[in-house]
Design a protein around this motif. Structure first.
Motif, PDB file in Angstrom:
ATOM      1  N   ILE A   1     -18.956  -9.207  10.736  1.00  0.00           N
ATOM      2  CA  ILE A   1     -18.369  -8.506   9.599  1.00  0.00           C
ATOM      3  C   ILE A   1     -17.495  -7.357  10.071  1.00  0.00           C
ATOM      4  O   ILE A   1     -16.363  -7.180   9.607  1.00  0.00           O
ATOM      5  CB  ILE A   1     -19.477  -8.000   8.656  1.00  0.00           C
ATOM      6  N   TYR A   2     -17.997  -6.568  11.013  1.00  0.00           N
ATOM      7  CA  TYR A   2     -17.215  -5.423  11.492  1.00  0.00           C
ATOM      8  C   TYR A   2     -15.953  -5.852  12.245  1.00  0.00           C
ATOM      9  O   TYR A   2     -15.019  -5.054  12.397  1.00  0.00           O
ATOM     10  CB  TYR A   2     -18.086  -4.535  12.381  1.00  0.00           C
ATOM     11  N   ARG A   3     -15.928  -7.083  12.701  1.00  0.00           N
ATOM     12  CA  ARG A   3     -14.727  -7.567  13.369  1.00  0.00           C
ATOM     13  C   ARG A   3     -13.578  -7.746  12.377  1.00  0.00           C
ATOM     14  O   ARG A   3     -12.405  -7.649  12.729  1.00  0.00           O
ATOM     15  CB  ARG A   3     -15.034  -8.892  14.069  1.00  0.00           C
ATOM     16  N   TRP A   4     -13.925  -7.997  11.109  1.00  0.00           N
ATOM     17  CA  TRP A   4     -12.907  -8.245  10.080  1.00  0.00           C
ATOM     18  C   TRP A   4     -12.745  -7.115   9.081  1.00  0.00           C
ATOM     19  O   TRP A   4     -11.690  -6.960   8.479  1.00  0.00           O
ATOM     20  CB  TRP A   4     -13.251  -9.534   9.321  1.00  0.00           C
ATOM     21  N   TRP A   5     -13.796  -6.330   8.864  1.00  0.00           N
ATOM     22  CA  TRP A   5     -13.747  -5.272   7.848  1.00  0.00           C
ATOM     23  C   TRP A   5     -14.350  -3.987   8.392  1.00  0.00           C
ATOM     24  O   TRP A   5     -15.363  -4.018   9.102  1.00  0.00           O
ATOM     25  CB  TRP A   5     -14.528  -5.683   6.596  1.00  0.00           C
ATOM     26  N   PRO A   6     -13.803  -2.827   8.030  1.00  0.00           N
ATOM     27  CA  PRO A   6     -14.329  -1.554   8.536  1.00  0.00           C
ATOM     28  C   PRO A   6     -15.516  -1.015   7.755  1.00  0.00           C
ATOM     29  O   PRO A   6     -16.200  -0.113   8.217  1.00  0.00           O
ATOM     30  CB  PRO A   6     -13.130  -0.609   8.404  1.00  0.00           C
ATOM     31  N   SER A   7     -15.750  -1.534   6.535  1.00  0.00           N
ATOM     32  CA  SER A   7     -16.795  -0.962   5.692  1.00  0.00           C
ATOM     33  C   SER A   7     -17.226  -1.964   4.630  1.00  0.00           C
ATOM     34  O   SER A   7     -16.557  -2.976   4.398  1.00  0.00           O
ATOM     35  CB  SER A   7     -16.276   0.301   4.995  1.00  0.00           C
ATOM     36  N   LYS A   8     -18.323  -1.656   3.953  1.00  0.00           N
ATOM     37  CA  LYS A   8     -18.788  -2.526   2.863  1.00  0.00           C
ATOM     38  C   LYS A   8     -17.796  -2.517   1.708  1.00  0.00           C
ATOM     39  O   LYS A   8     -17.641  -3.518   0.998  1.00  0.00           O
ATOM     40  CB  LYS A   8     -20.178  -2.110   2.385  1.00  0.00           C
ATOM     41  N   ALA A   9     -17.118  -1.377   1.498  1.00  0.00           N
ATOM     42  CA  ALA A   9     -16.130  -1.301   0.425  1.00  0.00           C
ATOM     43  C   ALA A   9     -14.966  -2.251   0.689  1.00  0.00           C
ATOM     44  O   ALA A   9     -14.456  -2.897  -0.239  1.00  0.00           O
ATOM     45  CB  ALA A   9     -15.624   0.131   0.288  1.00  0.00           C
ATOM     46  N   ALA A  10     -14.548  -2.334   1.937  1.00  0.00           N
ATOM     47  CA  ALA A  10     -13.450  -3.239   2.289  1.00  0.00           C
ATOM     48  C   ALA A  10     -13.861  -4.695   2.086  1.00  0.00           C
ATOM     49  O   ALA A  10     -13.066  -5.522   1.626  1.00  0.00           O
ATOM     50  CB  ALA A  10     -13.024  -3.001   3.731  1.00  0.00           C
ATOM     51  N   VAL A  11     -15.107  -5.017   2.420  1.00  0.00           N
ATOM     52  CA  VAL A  11     -15.618  -6.375   2.181  1.00  0.00           C
ATOM     53  C   VAL A  11     -15.596  -6.663   0.685  1.00  0.00           C
ATOM     54  O   VAL A  11     -15.135  -7.726   0.240  1.00  0.00           O
ATOM     55  CB  VAL A  11     -17.060  -6.537   2.715  1.00  0.00           C
ATOM     56  N   LEU A  12     -16.100  -5.730  -0.100  1.00  0.00           N
ATOM     57  CA  LEU A  12     -16.185  -5.930  -1.540  1.00  0.00           C
ATOM     58  C   LEU A  12     -14.802  -6.078  -2.162  1.00  0.00           C
ATOM     59  O   LEU A  12     -14.607  -6.894  -3.072  1.00  0.00           O
ATOM     60  CB  LEU A  12     -16.934  -4.771  -2.193  1.00  0.00           C
ATOM     61  N   LEU A  13     -13.830  -5.308  -1.680  1.00  0.00           N
ATOM     62  CA  LEU A  13     -12.478  -5.412  -2.215  1.00  0.00           C
ATOM     63  C   LEU A  13     -11.911  -6.801  -1.973  1.00  0.00           C
ATOM     64  O   LEU A  13     -11.318  -7.410  -2.871  1.00  0.00           O
ATOM     65  CB  LEU A  13     -11.577  -4.347  -1.594  1.00  0.00           C
ATOM     66  N   ASP A  14     -12.075  -7.323  -0.768  1.00  0.00           N
ATOM     67  CA  ASP A  14     -11.598  -8.676  -0.472  1.00  0.00           C
ATOM     68  C   ASP A  14     -12.336  -9.718  -1.303  1.00  0.00           C
ATOM     69  O   ASP A  14     -11.740 -10.678  -1.795  1.00  0.00           O
ATOM     70  CB  ASP A  14     -11.764  -8.989   1.017  1.00  0.00           C
ATOM     71  N   ALA A  15     -13.646  -9.534  -1.461  1.00  0.00           N
ATOM     72  CA  ALA A  15     -14.430 -10.471  -2.261  1.00  0.00           C
ATOM     73  C   ALA A  15     -13.980 -10.442  -3.712  1.00  0.00           C
ATOM     74  O   ALA A  15     -13.853 -11.480  -4.369  1.00  0.00           O
ATOM     75  CB  ALA A  15     -15.914 -10.123  -2.160  1.00  0.00           C
ATOM     76  N   PHE A  16     -13.731  -9.251  -4.220  1.00  0.00           N
ATOM     77  CA  PHE A  16     -13.341  -9.080  -5.611  1.00  0.00           C
ATOM     78  C   PHE A  16     -11.972  -9.699  -5.878  1.00  0.00           C
ATOM     79  O   PHE A  16     -11.781 -10.414  -6.869  1.00  0.00           O
ATOM     80  CB  PHE A  16     -13.330  -7.589  -5.944  1.00  0.00           C
ATOM     81  N   THR A  17     -11.013  -9.436  -5.001  1.00  0.00           N
ATOM     82  CA  THR A  17      -9.671  -9.971  -5.207  1.00  0.00           C
ATOM     83  C   THR A  17      -9.637 -11.483  -4.998  1.00  0.00           C
ATOM     84  O   THR A  17      -8.849 -12.175  -5.636  1.00  0.00           O
ATOM     85  CB  THR A  17      -8.651  -9.296  -4.276  1.00  0.00           C
ATOM     86  N   ALA A  18     -10.511 -11.995  -4.133  1.00  0.00           N
ATOM     87  CA  ALA A  18     -10.539 -13.443  -3.896  1.00  0.00           C
ATOM     88  C   ALA A  18     -10.978 -14.210  -5.131  1.00  0.00           C
ATOM     89  O   ALA A  18     -10.637 -15.381  -5.299  1.00  0.00           O
ATOM     90  CB  ALA A  18     -11.471 -13.772  -2.730  1.00  0.00           C
ATOM     91  N   GLN A  19     -11.730 -13.548  -6.019  1.00  0.00           N
ATOM     92  CA  GLN A  19     -12.171 -14.204  -7.255  1.00  0.00           C
ATOM     93  C   GLN A  19     -11.000 -14.634  -8.119  1.00  0.00           C
ATOM     94  O   GLN A  19     -11.066 -15.648  -8.802  1.00  0.00           O
ATOM     95  CB  GLN A  19     -13.039 -13.257  -8.097  1.00  0.00           C
ATOM     96  N   GLY A  20      -9.931 -13.854  -8.076  1.00  0.00           N
ATOM     97  CA  GLY A  20      -8.795 -14.143  -8.941  1.00  0.00           C
ATOM     98  C   GLY A  20      -7.697 -14.946  -8.284  1.00  0.00           C
ATOM     99  O   GLY A  20      -6.658 -15.192  -8.903  1.00  0.00           O
ATOM    100  N   GLU A  21      -7.907 -15.359  -7.040  1.00  0.00           N
ATOM    101  CA  GLU A  21      -6.877 -16.130  -6.350  1.00  0.00           C
ATOM    102  C   GLU A  21      -6.782 -17.535  -6.919  1.00  0.00           C
ATOM    103  O   GLU A  21      -7.787 -18.170  -7.209  1.00  0.00           O
ATOM    104  CB  GLU A  21      -7.190 -16.202  -4.847  1.00  0.00           C
ATOM    105  N   THR A  22      -5.546 -18.013  -7.096  1.00  0.00           N
ATOM    106  CA  THR A  22      -5.326 -19.386  -7.524  1.00  0.00           C
ATOM    107  C   THR A  22      -4.947 -20.226  -6.317  1.00  0.00           C
ATOM    108  O   THR A  22      -4.398 -19.712  -5.340  1.00  0.00           O
ATOM    109  CB  THR A  22      -4.193 -19.457  -8.563  1.00  0.00           C
ATOM    110  N   PRO A  23      -5.223 -21.539  -6.335  1.00  0.00           N
ATOM    111  CA  PRO A  23      -4.866 -22.383  -5.199  1.00  0.00           C
ATOM    112  C   PRO A  23      -3.388 -22.305  -4.858  1.00  0.00           C
ATOM    113  O   PRO A  23      -2.983 -22.396  -3.710  1.00  0.00           O
ATOM    114  CB  PRO A  23      -5.251 -23.790  -5.683  1.00  0.00           C
ATOM    115  N   GLU A  24      -2.546 -22.148  -5.893  1.00  0.00           N
ATOM    116  CA  GLU A  24      -1.102 -22.080  -5.646  1.00  0.00           C
ATOM    117  C   GLU A  24      -0.682 -20.705  -5.171  1.00  0.00           C
ATOM    118  O   GLU A  24       0.399 -20.525  -4.633  1.00  0.00           O
ATOM    119  CB  GLU A  24      -0.334 -22.414  -6.930  1.00  0.00           C
ATOM    120  N   GLY A  25      -1.540 -19.702  -5.412  1.00  0.00           N
ATOM    121  CA  GLY A  25      -1.222 -18.348  -4.977  1.00  0.00           C
ATOM    122  C   GLY A  25      -0.226 -17.639  -5.868  1.00  0.00           C
ATOM    123  O   GLY A  25       0.266 -16.572  -5.537  1.00  0.00           O
TER     124      GLY A  25
END
Length: 208
Positions: free
Chosen positions: A60-84
């Motif tokens: 996890i630390y290799r990709w994100w600096p903090s739990k907040a950064a993980v959560l932000l990526d997780a949160f934004t990934a929810q709204g991603e569409t296959p077409e982008g």
């Protein structure tokens, strides 16, 4: 022939690191969203996310600096569409009806636990972490606000809004009250309320 068969066998046997990394990344993002629903943001830890995802903490630390950064990526990934691509806002020619439809959708989203819990956590974290706050605004808020402003500019070009009105100010007039009521829980956030916000913003409050 034998050489080609051997090469294919070797390729098949070789581990696909990209696929493995994407599986791990997806597991980490899913774990962060699951855990914030179960334990809340204050108790959420990198160790808990790693354990739920089945990966090492250092992954996890290799990709994100903090739990907040993980959560932000997780949160934004929810709204991603296959077409982008970004969804388009309705443009029926009836600005009031279109805005009411859009804001009703926003109300439903903001009231949903999948949005409410991580969005509140990231909003609060952004107040003390300006860098994360800027990323939250850019990735979560600005795309939708930009679409609204574009819809309002189109209405302005069509003669439905006065030329001197700033579309960005109108966006804040219709979105600000919803955010205030959602964030502070001053009153229930409902479709009736979002409809009233649109009507008040478009028609004004002065007696004519």
């Amino acid at each position: 022939m034998a050489d080609k068969a051997a090469d294919k066998a070797a390729d098949k046997a070789a581990p696909d690191s990209a696929r493995r990394s994407e599986r791990a990344r997806r597991a980490i993002l899913d774990a962060a969203l699951e855990l914030i629903g179960e334990m809340g943001y204050p108790r959420l830890t990198i160790e808990a996310i790693a354990a739920r995802a089945g990966v090492g903490k250092q992954t996890i630390y290799r990709w994100w600096p903090s739990k907040a950064a993980v959560l932000l990526d997780a949160f934004t990934a929810q709204g991603e569409t296959p077409e982008g691509g970004e969804p388009a806002l309705p443009d029926t020619g009836d600005l009031e009806a279109d805005l009411k439809l859009v804001l009703r959708g926003a109300v439903d989203q903001m009231n949903a636990p999948a949005y409410d819990l991580p969005a509140r956590a990231l909003t609060a974290e952004g107040l003390v972490n300006p860098e994360l706050g800027a990323h939250f605004v850019a990735r979560v808020l600005e795309p939708g606000l930009r679409l609204l402003a574009e819809r309002l500019r189109a209405a302005q070009e069509a003669g439905h809004i006065a030329r001197g009105v700033d579309p960005d100010v109108v966006v804040e007039l219709v979105c600000g009250p919803l955010t205030h009521r959602w964030l502070l829980r001053t009153h229930p956030l409902s479709h009736d309320y979002s409809d009233a916000v649109v009507e008040t913003a478009l028609r004004g409050v002065l007696k004519r």
